[in-house]
Design a protein around this motif. Structure first.
Motif, PDB file in Angstrom:
ATOM      1  N   SER A 101      -3.680  -4.605   7.807  1.00 23.43           N
ATOM      2  CA  SER A 101      -2.807  -3.443   7.785  1.00 23.43           C
ATOM      3  C   SER A 101      -2.434  -3.149   9.232  1.00 23.43           C
ATOM      4  CB  SER A 101      -3.542  -2.256   7.152  1.00 23.43           C
ATOM      5  OG  SER A 101      -2.772  -1.097   7.287  1.00 23.43           O
TER       6      SER A 101
ATOM      7  N   THR B  65      -6.175  -9.176   3.886  1.00 22.32           N
ATOM      8  CA  THR B  65      -4.913  -8.855   4.547  1.00 22.32           C
ATOM      9  C   THR B  65      -5.182  -7.943   5.737  1.00 22.32           C
ATOM     10  OG1 THR B  65      -4.474  -6.921   3.169  1.00 22.32           O
ATOM     11  CG2 THR B  65      -3.593  -9.013   2.396  1.00 22.32           C
TER      12      THR B  65
ATOM     13  N   GLU C 266       4.670   0.663   8.692  1.00 16.64           N
ATOM     14  CA  GLU C 266       3.402   0.209   8.130  1.00 16.64           C
ATOM     15  C   GLU C 266       3.638  -1.160   7.506  1.00 16.64           C
ATOM     16  OE1 GLU C 266       2.421   3.168   5.243  1.00 16.64           O
ATOM     17  OE2 GLU C 266       2.247   4.757   6.729  1.00 16.64           O
ATOM     18  N   ASP C 267       2.938  -2.162   8.024  1.00 19.84           N
ATOM     19  CA  ASP C 267       3.059  -3.525   7.501  1.00 19.84           C
ATOM     20  C   ASP C 267       1.722  -3.985   6.950  1.00 19.84           C
ATOM     21  OD1 ASP C 267       5.715  -3.790   8.338  1.00 19.84           O
ATOM     22  OD2 ASP C 267       5.121  -4.540  10.300  1.00 19.84           O
ATOM     23  N   ARG C 268       1.792  -4.824   5.940  1.00 12.63           N
ATOM     24  CA  ARG C 268       0.614  -5.549   5.469  1.00 12.63           C
ATOM     25  C   ARG C 268       0.943  -7.020   5.645  1.00 12.63           C
ATOM     26  NH1 ARG C 268      -0.807  -4.974   0.039  1.00 12.63           N
ATOM     27  NH2 ARG C 268      -2.856  -5.733   0.586  1.00 12.63           N
TER      28      ARG C 268
ATOM     29  N   GLU D 193       4.285  -6.774   2.815  1.00 15.51           N
ATOM     30  CA  GLU D 193       4.774  -5.438   2.464  1.00 15.51           C
ATOM     31  C   GLU D 193       5.165  -4.718   3.749  1.00 15.51           C
ATOM     32  OE1 GLU D 193       3.203  -1.362   0.271  1.00 15.51           O
ATOM     33  OE2 GLU D 193       1.935  -3.117   0.302  1.00 15.51           O
TER      34      GLU D 193
ATOM     35  N   GLU E 242      -8.325  -5.330   5.796  1.00 10.15           N
ATOM     36  CA  GLU E 242      -8.604  -4.790   4.469  1.00 10.15           C
ATOM     37  C   GLU E 242      -9.578  -5.705   3.740  1.00 10.15           C
ATOM     38  OE1 GLU E 242      -4.920  -3.940   2.482  1.00 10.15           O
ATOM     39  OE2 GLU E 242      -4.233  -2.659   4.112  1.00 10.15           O
TER      40      GLU E 242
ATOM     41  N   ARG F 126      -0.556 -11.218   5.749  1.00 10.07           N
ATOM     42  CA  ARG F 126      -1.588 -12.122   5.246  1.00 10.07           C
ATOM     43  C   ARG F 126      -1.344 -13.508   5.834  1.00 10.07           C
ATOM     44  NH1 ARG F 126      -1.724 -11.647  -0.659  1.00 10.07           N
ATOM     45  NH2 ARG F 126      -3.142  -9.936  -0.228  1.00 10.07           N
TER      46      ARG F 126
END
Length: 87
Positions: free
Chosen positions: A44, A42, A68-70, A82, A38, A72
């Motif tokens: 995705s 981060t 679905e993970d985010r 997330e 992104e 960093r």
């Protein structure tokens, strides 16, 4: 050791112990991993999963999910910031 075994035996007899009768076999399949960067640095990460749980001669269950993970990077390690899951 005998004391530990005795305590375990007593706990199992109460019916409140966290164990399975008959013991189950669980398999997890994680597939279709898609990673996209992104604009804010981060990542995705989208994945699909199938979880199989079966007991010999009794029951079989399949659970299908997507996640679905985010994530960093913080210094030297990556952390999930997330997470969304759909079963």
């Amino acid at each position: 050791m005998a004391t530990t075994s005795r305590k375990r035996y007593e706990r199992l007899r109460t019916g409140f112990a966290n164990s399975e009768q008959a013991r189950s076999v669980t398999r997890r399949f994680v597939t279709n991993i898609l990673v996209c960067e992104e604009t804010d640095g981060t990542l995705s990460v989208d994945t699909n999963m199938i979880v199989f749980q079966g007991r010999r001669g009794q029951s079989e269950h399949f659970f299908v999910a997507c996640r679905e993970d985010r994530i960093r990077q913080f210094e030297v390690e990556w952390k999930v910031i997330e997470r969304k899951g759909v079963f």
